[in-house]
Write a protein that holds these residues in place. Structure first.
Motif, short mmCIF file in Angstrom:
data_model
loop_
_atom_site.label_atom_id
_atom_site.label_comp_id
_atom_site.label_asym_id
_atom_site.label_seq_id
_atom_site.Cartn_x
_atom_site.Cartn_y
_atom_site.Cartn_z
N TYR A 171 7.42 0.87 0.87
CA TYR A 171 8.46 0.00 0.32
C TYR A 171 8.13 -1.47 0.53
O TYR A 171 8.42 -2.31 -0.32
CB TYR A 171 9.82 0.34 0.94
CG TYR A 171 10.38 1.66 0.49
CD1 TYR A 171 10.65 1.89 -0.86
CD2 TYR A 171 10.66 2.66 1.39
CE1 TYR A 171 11.18 3.10 -1.29
CE2 TYR A 171 11.17 3.88 0.97
CZ TYR A 171 11.44 4.10 -0.37
OH TYR A 171 11.95 5.28 -0.79
N PHE A 172 7.51 -1.78 1.68
CA PHE A 172 7.16 -3.17 1.95
C PHE A 172 6.13 -3.68 0.95
O PHE A 172 6.24 -4.81 0.46
CB PHE A 172 6.64 -3.32 3.39
CG PHE A 172 6.24 -4.72 3.71
CD1 PHE A 172 7.20 -5.70 3.92
CD2 PHE A 172 4.90 -5.08 3.80
CE1 PHE A 172 6.83 -7.01 4.21
CE2 PHE A 172 4.54 -6.38 4.08
CZ PHE A 172 5.50 -7.34 4.29
N ASP A 173 5.14 -2.86 0.63
CA ASP A 173 4.13 -3.27 -0.35
C ASP A 173 4.76 -3.49 -1.73
O ASP A 173 4.39 -4.42 -2.45
CB ASP A 173 3.02 -2.22 -0.45
CG ASP A 173 2.21 -2.11 0.84
OD1 ASP A 173 2.19 -3.10 1.61
OD2 ASP A 173 1.63 -1.03 1.09
N GLN A 174 5.73 -2.66 -2.08
CA GLN A 174 6.42 -2.84 -3.36
C GLN A 174 7.22 -4.15 -3.36
O GLN A 174 7.24 -4.88 -4.36
CB GLN A 174 7.37 -1.67 -3.62
CG GLN A 174 6.65 -0.35 -3.85
CD GLN A 174 7.63 0.81 -4.01
OE1 GLN A 174 8.75 0.62 -4.46
NE2 GLN A 174 7.20 2.01 -3.64
N LYS A 232 6.72 -7.41 -5.86
CA LYS A 232 7.83 -8.03 -6.61
C LYS A 232 7.93 -9.52 -6.30
O LYS A 232 8.14 -10.34 -7.19
CB LYS A 232 9.15 -7.34 -6.28
CG LYS A 232 9.24 -5.91 -6.72
CD LYS A 232 9.49 -5.83 -8.20
CE LYS A 232 9.70 -4.37 -8.57
NZ LYS A 232 9.86 -4.18 -9.98
N ALA A 233 7.77 -9.88 -5.02
CA ALA A 233 7.83 -11.28 -4.63
C ALA A 233 6.68 -12.06 -5.25
O ALA A 233 6.86 -13.21 -5.67
CB ALA A 233 7.82 -11.41 -3.11
N LEU A 267 3.49 -15.18 2.24
CA LEU A 267 3.84 -13.84 1.78
C LEU A 267 2.74 -12.85 2.13
O LEU A 267 3.02 -11.72 2.54
CB LEU A 267 4.07 -13.85 0.26
CG LEU A 267 4.50 -12.56 -0.38
CD1 LEU A 267 5.86 -12.12 0.16
CD2 LEU A 267 4.57 -12.71 -1.89
N ALA A 268 1.48 -13.26 2.01
CA ALA A 268 0.37 -12.37 2.35
C ALA A 268 0.31 -12.08 3.84
O ALA A 268 -0.14 -11.00 4.26
CB ALA A 268 -0.95 -12.98 1.88
N GLU A 269 0.76 -13.01 4.66
CA GLU A 269 0.72 -12.84 6.11
C GLU A 269 1.89 -12.04 6.65
O GLU A 269 1.90 -11.67 7.82
CB GLU A 269 0.67 -14.20 6.81
CG GLU A 269 -0.62 -14.96 6.56
CD GLU A 269 -0.57 -16.38 7.08
OE1 GLU A 269 0.51 -16.80 7.59
OE2 GLU A 269 -1.59 -17.07 6.99
#
Length: 170
Positions: free
Chosen positions: A112-115, A119-120, A159-161
């Motif tokens: 869910y976090f990757d999804q 989206k972000a 966001l990537a971190e």
């Protein structure tokens, strides 16, 4: 000017409702002549004129209120490219990412976090040059709230971190 919800303008016909009610509610009082009321008749006419003016002002205010509500629901927007107005105006984007530990669970399309991160990133893809971005993780270390930035590269790196962590606030 254009409208985001142009069909709401059809409700502008509701402006006529107070007008119809005003005209249908006009009652003509029955007059009964008394000889002793001759002096009161002059006072009555001036008082009736004041009341009529107040009624017309109240009618105009009611119609204006309805028209204002209809325009608010129609959501007018500026689409002109004259000067700095219209679609090129800078905007602010707030992206809230749930990075609590519960987002580490696997769903039908992966974690869910990757999804949520995908989206972000999609939202960050719509950011233009002069826009501001505020990336707000739900679980963050430190008491200071995040600051908005005009640099989308910084927002993408933040966001990537991000990783799921404990400490999400309600």
């Amino acid at each position: 000017m254009s409208f985001l919800n142009p069909f709401a303008l059809l409700a502008m016909a509701a402006v006529a409702v107070p007008l119809f009610l005003h005209f249908f509610n006009l009652r003509q009082p029955r007059t009964v002549e008394f000889s002793s009321l001759a002096f009161v008749k002059e006072l009555k006419e001036s008082a009736v004129q004041r009341v009529r003016i107040k009624e017309w002002l109240l009618l105009a205010l009611r119609m204006l209120a309805i028209a204002s509500l209809v325009m608010a629901f129609a959501q007018p927007t500026l689409t002109s490219t004259i000067g700095d107005m219209g679609a090129s105006a800078p905007t602010a984007h707030a992206v809230v990412v749930d990075n609590s530990l519960s987002m580490a669970a696997d769903g039908p399309g992966g974690a869910y976090f990757d999804q949520a991160v995908q989206k972000a990133q999609g939202v960050l893809g719509t950011v233009e040059e002069d826009d501001e971005v505020l990336l707000w993780p739900t679980a963050r270390s430190g008491a200071r709230p995040p600051e908005p930035t005009a640099n989308t590269g910084v927002a993408r790196q933040t966001l990537a971190e991000l990783a799921p962590q404990a400490g999400a606030r309600p």
